[in-house]
Write a protein that holds these residues in place. Structure first.
Motif, short mmCIF file in Angstrom:
data_model
loop_
_atom_site.label_atom_id
_atom_site.label_comp_id
_atom_site.label_asym_id
_atom_site.label_seq_id
_atom_site.Cartn_x
_atom_site.Cartn_y
_atom_site.Cartn_z
N UNK A 1 41.72 8.03 -83.42
CA UNK A 1 40.69 8.09 -83.53
C UNK A 1 39.71 9.12 -82.37
N UNK A 2 38.30 9.18 -83.12
CA UNK A 2 37.67 10.36 -82.28
C UNK A 2 36.17 9.60 -82.06
N UNK A 3 35.29 10.13 -81.26
CA UNK A 3 34.39 10.26 -80.41
C UNK A 3 33.70 11.40 -80.02
N UNK A 4 32.65 11.36 -80.94
CA UNK A 4 31.31 12.37 -80.93
C UNK A 4 30.58 12.75 -79.50
N UNK A 5 29.95 12.44 -78.05
CA UNK A 5 29.42 12.36 -77.75
C UNK A 5 27.55 13.26 -77.58
N UNK A 6 26.86 13.12 -77.79
CA UNK A 6 25.78 14.35 -78.07
C UNK A 6 25.30 14.76 -77.04
N UNK A 7 24.81 13.22 -75.84
CA UNK A 7 23.94 12.95 -74.82
C UNK A 7 22.05 13.85 -75.38
N UNK A 8 22.28 13.05 -76.85
CA UNK A 8 21.35 12.97 -77.66
C UNK A 8 20.39 13.69 -78.63
N UNK A 9 21.06 14.56 -78.24
CA UNK A 9 21.19 16.08 -79.53
C UNK A 9 21.75 17.24 -79.79
N UNK A 10 22.09 17.76 -81.07
CA UNK A 10 22.73 18.89 -81.55
C UNK A 10 22.09 19.55 -81.77
N UNK A 11 22.97 20.52 -81.99
CA UNK A 11 23.17 22.06 -82.84
C UNK A 11 22.85 21.80 -84.31
N UNK B 1 17.66 16.20 -91.11
CA UNK B 1 17.12 15.44 -89.37
C UNK B 1 16.15 15.28 -88.53
N UNK B 2 15.30 14.30 -89.14
CA UNK B 2 14.32 14.38 -88.42
C UNK B 2 14.24 13.72 -86.93
N UNK B 3 12.75 15.18 -86.82
CA UNK B 3 12.24 15.04 -85.56
C UNK B 3 13.08 16.52 -84.43
N UNK B 4 14.23 16.94 -85.63
CA UNK B 4 14.34 18.63 -85.55
C UNK B 4 13.49 19.92 -84.82
N UNK B 5 13.44 20.80 -84.15
CA UNK B 5 12.91 21.80 -83.05
C UNK B 5 13.40 22.99 -83.77
N UNK B 6 12.61 24.21 -83.91
CA UNK B 6 13.42 25.32 -83.73
C UNK B 6 13.79 25.42 -82.30
N UNK B 7 14.55 26.43 -82.41
CA UNK B 7 15.29 26.83 -80.98
C UNK B 7 16.16 27.41 -80.62
N UNK B 8 15.98 29.02 -80.43
CA UNK B 8 16.31 30.32 -80.93
C UNK B 8 17.23 30.11 -81.37
N UNK B 9 16.36 30.83 -82.54
CA UNK B 9 16.83 30.77 -84.04
C UNK B 9 17.14 29.44 -85.13
N UNK B 10 17.60 28.99 -84.74
CA UNK B 10 18.65 27.47 -85.65
C UNK B 10 17.80 26.56 -84.99
N UNK B 11 17.78 25.20 -85.20
CA UNK B 11 17.10 24.46 -84.25
C UNK B 11 18.56 23.70 -83.90
N UNK B 12 17.81 22.70 -82.58
CA UNK B 12 17.62 21.25 -82.06
C UNK B 12 17.10 19.96 -82.70
N UNK B 13 18.72 19.08 -82.83
CA UNK B 13 17.63 18.11 -83.52
C UNK B 13 18.44 16.86 -82.71
N UNK B 14 17.59 15.57 -82.48
CA UNK B 14 18.10 14.18 -82.40
C UNK B 14 19.03 13.80 -82.70
#
Length: 288
Positions: free
Chosen positions: A190-200, A209-222
């Protein structure tokens, strides 16, 4: 005369051409769909171990995808499934052709546990092994130079290295990368991924990825936690880890297959591809 002959042929109006095209019916041919017989398979315990099941598709000349019912999968006409734990498992074969797909399933019953099948050094390094707690938590090694990087695909003469760019220590703070956790369980792989709400994510994937926004050259996404997925280790010339479902590790570029460049009990260096090709990405993880 020549001038008269040049204009003696009737001209065809554009509306006539459209009408002609409209009358021509085009029916693409995808080829035949697989039959129920194509999706059948045989299975038998291996001579060496009753907990290892040998599987063979009835049609070896078709794409075969297996789900072993224990959290692991494989591709190919002839494969083996390993069952360290007793129980009844449903094995599913899906075959694909240009015209569609077909599936069939059979159940296999494993009478006894054989935990010796889990004594794989990769399993031990990834999860802690049979003598450990049953899982291990990994995070991006943000303090290490090159914890994220990129190079060419195919590799140059320099080999598997982020020759085009490598992140410095702590170079991507607040992007949703450094607080993610990746948990490898030994039981059922089994594999679990804990994101704490967002990813890069890579900038070219922002629209997915709806709601994503530019951040340090790429995007942070919910992005929600991805629980109860699975991991699959494939050993060979390249040792790889495949993550199921929507889960992934590190900076997301599309693929979910990771080549193990090096691994110890507490560190892991991985290489993976790019959804559009042409790039190889690099990731360094450490245990929490």
């Amino acid at each position: 005369d020549l001038h008269r002959r040049r204009h003696s042929f009737p001209t065809r109006r554009s509306s006539d051409l459209l009408a002609l095209v409209a009358c021509q019916k085009y029916e693409p041919s995808l080829g035949p769909a697989p039959t129920d017989a194509d999706a059948q398979f045989t299975m038998a315990p291996s001579a060496a171990n009753a907990n290892i099941i040998e599987l063979s598709a009835s049609n070896p000349n078709i794409q075969c995808v297996w789900d072993f019912g224990n959290g692991t999968k494989a591709q190919g006409a002839n494969v083996t499934a390993t069952y360290p734990y007793a129980g009844t498992y449903t094995i599913k074969l899906t075959v694909f052709a240009k015209g569609g797909s077909r599936s069939s399933s059979q159940q296999v019953t494993i009478a006894n546990d054989d935990l010796g099948l889990l004594n794989n050094p990769f399993y031990t390094m990834l999860t802690g092994g049979v003598s450990g707690p049953g899982y291990k938590v990994w995070i991006v090694d943000s303090a290490a130079a090159g914890h994220m990087g990129v190079g060419p695909d195919p590799e140059s003469a320099l080999g598997a290295t982020p020759e085009w760019w490598a992140a410095g220590a702590g170079e991507k703070p607040g992007c949703g990368l450094y607080d993610d956790q990746y948990i490898f369980h030994l039981n059922a792989f089994k594999f679990d991924m804990i994101t704490n709400g967002d990813v890069y994510i890579h900038n070219s994937l922002a629209a997915s990825f709806p709601g994503s926004f530019q951040n340090l050259g790429d995007f942070t996404a919910p992005f929600d936690n991805q629980m109860d997925q699975s991991w699959l280790l494939t050993e060979g010339t390249d040792n790889t880890i495949t993550i199921s479902g929507n889960a992934f590790m590190g900076f997301f570029t599309g693929p979910r297959v990771y080549r193990i460049l090096s691994i110890t009990d507490s560190t892991m260096h991985l290489q993976y591809g790019h959804h559009a090709g042409g790039l190889k990405w690099y990731l360094k993880l450490k245990t929490l």
